[in-house]
Design a protein around this motif. Structure first.
Motif, PDB file in Angstrom:
ATOM      1  N   ARG A  45      89.788  14.310 190.145  1.00 53.94           N
ATOM      2  CA  ARG A  45      90.864  13.433 189.681  1.00 53.94           C
ATOM      3  C   ARG A  45      90.361  12.032 189.349  1.00 53.94           C
ATOM      4  NH1 ARG A  45      95.159  14.801 194.405  1.00 53.94           N
ATOM      5  NH2 ARG A  45      93.364  14.047 195.583  1.00 53.94           N
ATOM      6  N   GLY A  46      89.408  11.541 190.158  1.00 54.87           N
ATOM      7  CA  GLY A  46      88.862  10.220 189.871  1.00 54.87           C
ATOM      8  C   GLY A  46      88.032  10.212 188.607  1.00 54.87           C
ATOM      9  N   VAL A  47      87.192  11.238 188.428  1.00 57.17           N
ATOM     10  CA  VAL A  47      86.370  11.334 187.213  1.00 57.17           C
ATOM     11  C   VAL A  47      87.263  11.490 185.994  1.00 57.17           C
ATOM     12  CG1 VAL A  47      84.652  12.737 185.989  1.00 57.17           C
ATOM     13  CG2 VAL A  47      84.365  12.273 188.438  1.00 57.17           C
ATOM     14  N   ARG A  48      88.285  12.348 186.117  1.00 56.76           N
ATOM     15  CA  ARG A  48      89.177  12.563 184.990  1.00 56.76           C
ATOM     16  C   ARG A  48      89.913  11.278 184.602  1.00 56.76           C
ATOM     17  NH1 ARG A  48      92.411  17.272 186.481  1.00 56.76           N
ATOM     18  NH2 ARG A  48      93.998  15.846 187.260  1.00 56.76           N
ATOM     19  N   ALA A  49      90.309  10.508 185.624  1.00 57.26           N
ATOM     20  CA  ALA A  49      90.996   9.238 185.351  1.00 57.26           C
ATOM     21  C   ALA A  49      90.070   8.255 184.647  1.00 57.26           C
ATOM     22  CB  ALA A  49      91.520   8.640 186.658  1.00 57.26           C
ATOM     23  N   ILE A  50      88.796   8.232 185.047  1.00 56.95           N
ATOM     24  CA  ILE A  50      87.813   7.364 184.393  1.00 56.95           C
ATOM     25  C   ILE A  50      87.630   7.780 182.938  1.00 56.95           C
ATOM     26  CG2 ILE A  50      85.334   6.853 184.286  1.00 56.95           C
ATOM     27  CD1 ILE A  50      85.345   6.784 187.343  1.00 56.95           C
ATOM     28  N   MET A  51      87.488   9.078 182.701  1.00 58.78           N
ATOM     29  CA  MET A  51      87.295   9.564 181.337  1.00 58.78           C
ATOM     30  C   MET A  51      88.483   9.195 180.453  1.00 58.78           C
ATOM     31  SD  MET A  51      84.331  11.408 181.357  1.00 58.78           S
ATOM     32  CE  MET A  51      84.378  12.789 180.218  1.00 58.78           C
ATOM     33  N   ASP A  74      86.098   2.835 190.867  1.00 54.98           N
ATOM     34  CA  ASP A  74      87.222   3.422 190.146  1.00 54.98           C
ATOM     35  C   ASP A  74      87.434   4.883 190.506  1.00 54.98           C
ATOM     36  OD1 ASP A  74      87.584   1.018 188.895  1.00 54.98           O
ATOM     37  OD2 ASP A  74      86.733   1.634 186.964  1.00 54.98           O
ATOM     38  N   VAL A  75      86.355   5.612 190.789  1.00 53.74           N
ATOM     39  CA  VAL A  75      86.494   7.040 191.049  1.00 53.74           C
ATOM     40  C   VAL A  75      87.359   7.284 192.280  1.00 53.74           C
ATOM     41  CG1 VAL A  75      84.514   7.482 192.600  1.00 53.74           C
ATOM     42  CG2 VAL A  75      85.170   9.195 190.885  1.00 53.74           C
ATOM     43  N   VAL A  76      87.424   6.291 193.184  1.00 52.20           N
ATOM     44  CA  VAL A  76      88.311   6.376 194.345  1.00 52.20           C
ATOM     45  C   VAL A  76      89.660   5.755 194.044  1.00 52.20           C
ATOM     46  CG1 VAL A  76      88.664   5.686 196.746  1.00 52.20           C
ATOM     47  CG2 VAL A  76      86.409   6.395 195.974  1.00 52.20           C
ATOM     48  N   SER A  77      89.648   4.517 193.528  1.00 56.98           N
ATOM     49  CA  SER A  77      90.909   3.795 193.366  1.00 56.98           C
ATOM     50  C   SER A  77      91.816   4.444 192.331  1.00 56.98           C
ATOM     51  CB  SER A  77      90.642   2.341 192.984  1.00 56.98           C
ATOM     52  OG  SER A  77      89.979   2.245 191.736  1.00 56.98           O
ATOM     53  N   LEU A  78      91.260   4.929 191.221  1.00 56.66           N
ATOM     54  CA  LEU A  78      92.093   5.572 190.210  1.00 56.66           C
ATOM     55  C   LEU A  78      92.650   6.891 190.718  1.00 56.66           C
ATOM     56  CD1 LEU A  78      90.034   4.902 186.946  1.00 56.66           C
ATOM     57  CD2 LEU A  78      92.163   3.807 187.672  1.00 56.66           C
ATOM     58  N   ASP A  79      91.878   7.599 191.521  1.00 49.06           N
ATOM     59  CA  ASP A  79      92.351   8.847 192.110  1.00 49.06           C
ATOM     60  C   ASP A  79      93.530   8.571 193.047  1.00 49.06           C
ATOM     61  OD1 ASP A  79      92.756  11.252 193.368  1.00 49.06           O
ATOM     62  OD2 ASP A  79      90.714  11.504 194.067  1.00 49.06           O
ATOM     63  N   TRP A  80      93.362   7.617 193.945  1.00 47.41           N
ATOM     64  CA  TRP A  80      94.390   7.364 194.955  1.00 47.41           C
ATOM     65  C   TRP A  80      95.656   6.763 194.354  1.00 47.41           C
ATOM     66  CZ3 TRP A  80      94.639   8.825 199.962  1.00 47.41           C
ATOM     67  CH2 TRP A  80      93.487   9.403 200.496  1.00 47.41           C
ATOM     68  N   THR A  81      95.537   5.842 193.422  1.00 44.76           N
ATOM     69  CA  THR A  81      96.729   5.233 192.847  1.00 44.76           C
ATOM     70  C   THR A  81      97.513   6.244 192.027  1.00 44.76           C
ATOM     71  OG1 THR A  81      95.423   4.453 190.964  1.00 44.76           O
ATOM     72  CG2 THR A  81      95.763   2.909 192.762  1.00 44.76           C
ATOM     73  N   ALA A  82      96.817   7.218 191.449  1.00 50.15           N
ATOM     74  CA  ALA A  82      97.489   8.229 190.640  1.00 50.15           C
ATOM     75  C   ALA A  82      98.117   9.329 191.483  1.00 50.15           C
ATOM     76  CB  ALA A  82      96.500   8.848 189.647  1.00 50.15           C
ATOM     77  N   HIS A  83      97.724   9.419 192.767  1.00 49.30           N
ATOM     78  CA  HIS A  83      98.189  10.549 193.583  1.00 49.30           C
ATOM     79  C   HIS A  83      98.685  10.094 194.949  1.00 49.30           C
ATOM     80  CE1 HIS A  83      95.563  12.342 190.552  1.00 49.30           C
ATOM     81  NE2 HIS A  83      96.371  13.368 190.624  1.00 49.30           N
ATOM     82  N   GLY A  84      99.436   8.988 194.950  1.00 43.67           N
ATOM     83  CA  GLY A  84     100.151   8.618 196.166  1.00 43.67           C
ATOM     84  C   GLY A  84      99.386   7.785 197.151  1.00 43.67           C
ATOM     85  N   GLY A  85      98.235   7.244 196.807  1.00 42.16           N
ATOM     86  CA  GLY A  85      97.494   6.400 197.729  1.00 42.16           C
ATOM     87  C   GLY A  85      98.151   5.048 197.891  1.00 42.16           C
TER      88      GLY A  85
END
Length: 319
Positions: free
Chosen positions: A148-154, A233-244
């Motif tokens: 999810r983090g990689v996909r958000a970065i892409m 970003d690989v952490v922050s984009l993942d968490w913000t997109a999925h309830g973090g």
């Protein structure tokens, strides 16, 4: 004649320069390094304070006062003749593999969530046919693609990579490889002894390193700044997109032990031959929010980029 002594760091070793005249040129330093490392002058990237020394005619005393030069380390990255041959052979192997393989059967996978997921992704995945556990290797590449983090970065950076492939474990000096700024990215998945696979988080860091080469070719300040940002970003984009949840009001995420450059100076995570060793205590808390914060902190800890990792990935990059 005033002289100084200094060291050049290369692949975890220190190359000493004892009693060199301050009027010595950068080119003379590179000539000695060529003898010591088998890296030709024009393939060397000699760095001082994060900047590549490109002027071979510059003398040491123009970089800084001798007292400062004697206390600091230069850093060398570059490709040896053997590594250059390995990369050239890698290109040949990839081309031969692409010519002889048939189109693989489609595997069931998660439905893409958006047009962006279809456009900004790794469009093809390939594993090495000559090794066992091909399913495991493919699952690792698919996990990278679907992370999810990689996909958000892409999606955020509108990156599209033609092919993501497994790099031969016999290329022991190379961890990753980016051809033509994203046409193809190769990542080493297996351990050196071929008994298993490298830790997922270390593989993902190499992937982020190679993705950075979509923008920057040299391992200079611009490259490292973007690479460090991707590891956040690989952490922050993942968490913000999925309830973090954010830990502070300024939008920061809990990442203890980070210096001003975004690198970890010390802490519970240790780079060790492509794996991580976690230490420290874990506090038990039954509340959902505390559990979420603990999981988030653990994920952030795994994703932190240490200075040692950064250097080892620079040296193990075939791009």
């Amino acid at each position: 004649m005033e002289t100084i002594s200094f060291t050049v760091s290369f692949k975890g070793k220190s190359i000493p320069f004892t009693n060199w005249a301050v009027s010595t040129t950068v080119g003379h330093v590179k000539a000695k390094l060529a003898d010591e490392t088998n890296i030709a002058n024009d393939h060397q990237k000699l760095m001082w304070k994060g900047k590549i020394l490109q002027d071979d005619q510059a003398t040491l005393d123009t970089l800084a006062i001798p007292a400062i030069l004697s206390k600091a380390k230069f850093m060398l990255t570059g490709t040896t003749q053997q590594d250059q041959a390995a990369v050239q052979q890698l290109d040949k192997n990839i081309a031969a593999l692409q010519q002889r393989r048939s189109t693989p059967a489609k595997r069931p996978s998660q439905q893409p969530r958006s047009v962006q997921d279809i456009k900004y992704t790794f469009h093809r995945i390939s594993v090495l046919p000559e090794f066992q556990q091909q399913d495991k290797a493919r699952q690792l590449l698919e996990r990278l693609r679907d992370d999810r983090g990689v996909r958000a970065i892409m999606n955020q950076r509108k990156w599209s990579v033609g092919e993501l492939i497994e790099l031969s474990p016999f290329e022991v000096s190379i961890l990753g490889y980016n051809r033509n700024a994203g046409q193809l990215i190769a990542i080493r998945l297996r351990t050196d002894d071929l008994t298993g696979f490298r830790h997922y988080d270390s593989i993902r860091k190499v992937l982020l390193h190679e993705l950075t080469h979509n923008v920057w070719g040299d391992h200079d300040d611009n490259f490292h700044k973007l690479n460090r940002q991707l590891n956040k970003d690989v952490v922050s984009l993942d968490w913000t997109a999925h309830g973090g949840h954010q830990i502070s009001s300024n939008g920061a995420y809990y990442q203890p032990g980070i210096d001003d450059d975004g690198l970890e100076e010390s802490g519970p995570v240790t780079w060790e031959a492509g794996s991580y060793r976690l230490g420290g205590e874990t506090r038990v808390n039954n509340s959902n929010s505390a559990t979420l914060r603990r999981e988030q902190a653990a994920q952030a800890a795994l994703s932190r980029l240490t200075k040692q990792e950064e250097q080892e990935m620079d040296e193990g990059c075939g791009s």
